[in-house]
Structures are given as C-alpha cells and as structure tokens.
Motif scaffolding. Structure first.
Motif, short mmCIF file in Angstrom:
data_model
loop_
_atom_site.label_atom_id
_atom_site.label_comp_id
_atom_site.label_asym_id
_atom_site.label_seq_id
_atom_site.Cartn_x
_atom_site.Cartn_y
_atom_site.Cartn_z
N LEU A 4 0.85 -1.18 0.00
CA LEU A 4 0.00 0.00 0.00
C LEU A 4 0.89 1.23 0.00
CD1 LEU A 4 -2.56 -1.09 2.72
CD2 LEU A 4 -2.76 -1.30 0.26
N VAL A 7 -1.49 5.58 2.45
CA VAL A 7 -2.03 5.21 3.75
C VAL A 7 -2.13 6.47 4.59
CG1 VAL A 7 -1.64 3.86 5.83
CG2 VAL A 7 -1.05 2.90 3.61
N LYS A 22 -9.40 -2.56 -1.65
CA LYS A 22 -7.94 -2.63 -1.49
C LYS A 22 -7.51 -4.05 -1.14
CE LYS A 22 -7.90 1.68 -2.30
NZ LYS A 22 -7.83 2.11 -3.66
N MET A 26 -4.98 -6.34 -3.38
CA MET A 26 -3.78 -6.98 -2.82
C MET A 26 -3.83 -8.50 -2.96
SD MET A 26 -2.89 -4.70 0.60
CE MET A 26 -3.96 -5.65 1.59
N TYR A 83 -8.04 6.58 0.53
CA TYR A 83 -6.76 6.01 0.91
C TYR A 83 -6.82 4.49 0.75
CZ TYR A 83 -5.90 10.56 2.98
OH TYR A 83 -5.73 11.89 3.16
N HIS A 84 -5.68 3.84 0.75
CA HIS A 84 -5.67 2.38 0.71
C HIS A 84 -6.07 1.81 2.05
CE1 HIS A 84 -2.58 2.58 -2.79
NE2 HIS A 84 -3.80 2.82 -3.19
#
Length: 195
Positions: A4, A7, A22, A26, A83-84
């Motif tokens: 990430l 963050v 997210k 991933m 945001y992640h």
C-alpha cells in the motif's frame, strides 16, 4: 502481496480501517475476514457504518536495511475510500511510533536503528485534494440527503435571540445601573435567601 502506498496515519482514529476494494487489489482472500456485528460512528453525520468484519494483516515499515513488522487487526468496510488504508492509534501503539504532523514524518524503532517514514508536502497536498473531492461527492450524494434534512430541522434558529427566554415565577425586573436610566434591566429571583 502488493504493498500500500497511500495510507493515512490518523492519530485521532481508534480503528485501523481497510477497504474491501484494497483487499481485493492486494489479492487477500475474503474468507479470512472474521464477521462482526459491531457498528462504528463518525463516518457520516448521524449514521452508523456497519463493518464487514475484521482481518489480521502483517504491516511492515522498511528502510534500506532496517525494517519493523507487526500484525495489525483491521476493521474491513465495504464503502469506497480515498486512501488504501487508515492506520489509527492501535497502529501507533503496536509499533510504538511517534508522528510529527508538521514535518510529515513518522518515527519508530527498527532493527537497532530508528526508522523514519516521510513524505513530501506535494504528495500530502495531492492526497488532501483527492480526499476533499471525495468528501464533496459524498455530500452531494442522495445517500446523505435525508440526514442533512434532519440536521437542518434540529439546527438552532439564527433569528431567535439568545436572550429571549421566559422568566420563572418569583422573579422581578431590576435596573442594572441606578445612575443610568437607559432602561437596561435584569431579572432576579424574589425567592432567593438574603445570602
């Protein structure tokens, strides 16, 4: 597993938050999410958000030859975020990290040396603009229309005078300044003791 890069370190948040999109990006299997029925608040005005569950993920902060890895518990949410992930106070505590918001740095102990995580003011500004644009889009959405109307109904009337209250029984009007007869008065209770 992918890393990430965007963050948010939020020292005011009591949660570590991860977004499902997210997790999918991933390559994390959603079967690892532990279901929970606990809601959390302060994401949208007067509404609670339901978690999809919790997941434990390894998080590492790295330098060139220095690193620190811990397993953090994340609250998994199904809505979109800019945001992640959001790392809150539980992350700070686990890593014993010290943030400096003025210099955009985060420091923690590593393998014998201090790890310093930093960013540029330009990158922080871009993230802030993206976050503001996202907030404007949420505010404009129909999903928040009903709570906005409810809040507007409960808002105090700005035309109402703050001094327009009704006096209780057993009070009388008294001049504030006996030498000045402009008519400025106050109310005082007649049932008060002489003390």
């Amino acid at each position: 597993m992918k890393r990430l890069t965007m963050v948010l370190m939020d020292g005011g948040s009591g949660l570590n938050i991860m977004y499902t999109e997210k997790l999918d990006a991933m390559g994390v299997d959603r079967a690892r999410i532990r279901p929970t029925e606990v809601p959390f608040h302060s994401i949208m005005p007067r509404k609670q958000a339901m978690l999809l569950g919790q997941i434990d993920l390894p998080v590492a902060f790295r330098g060139l030859s220095n690193y620190r890895m811990e397993t953090l518990t994340f609250e998994v949410v199904g809505f979109h975020g800019t945001y992640h992930a959001i790392l809150g106070r539980p992350c700070y505590a686990k890593f014993m990290a010290v943030p400096n918001y003025t210099y955009l740095k985060l420091k923690m102990s590593g393998l014998g040396r201090v790890i310093t995580v930093n960013t540029s003011f330009q990158r922080a500004y871009k993230c802030e603009v993206k976050c503001c644009d996202h907030a404007v889009a949420i505010i404009a959405s129909r999903e928040l229309a009903a709570p906005r109307k409810e809040v507007a109904k409960e808002a105090p009337d700005p035309k109402r005078s703050t001094g327009s209250f009704k006096p209780v029984e057993g009070s009388k009007e008294v001049l504030i300044d006996l030498d000045n007869t402009e008519g400025k008065t106050m109310r005082i209770g007649t049932t008060l003791s002489s003390k």
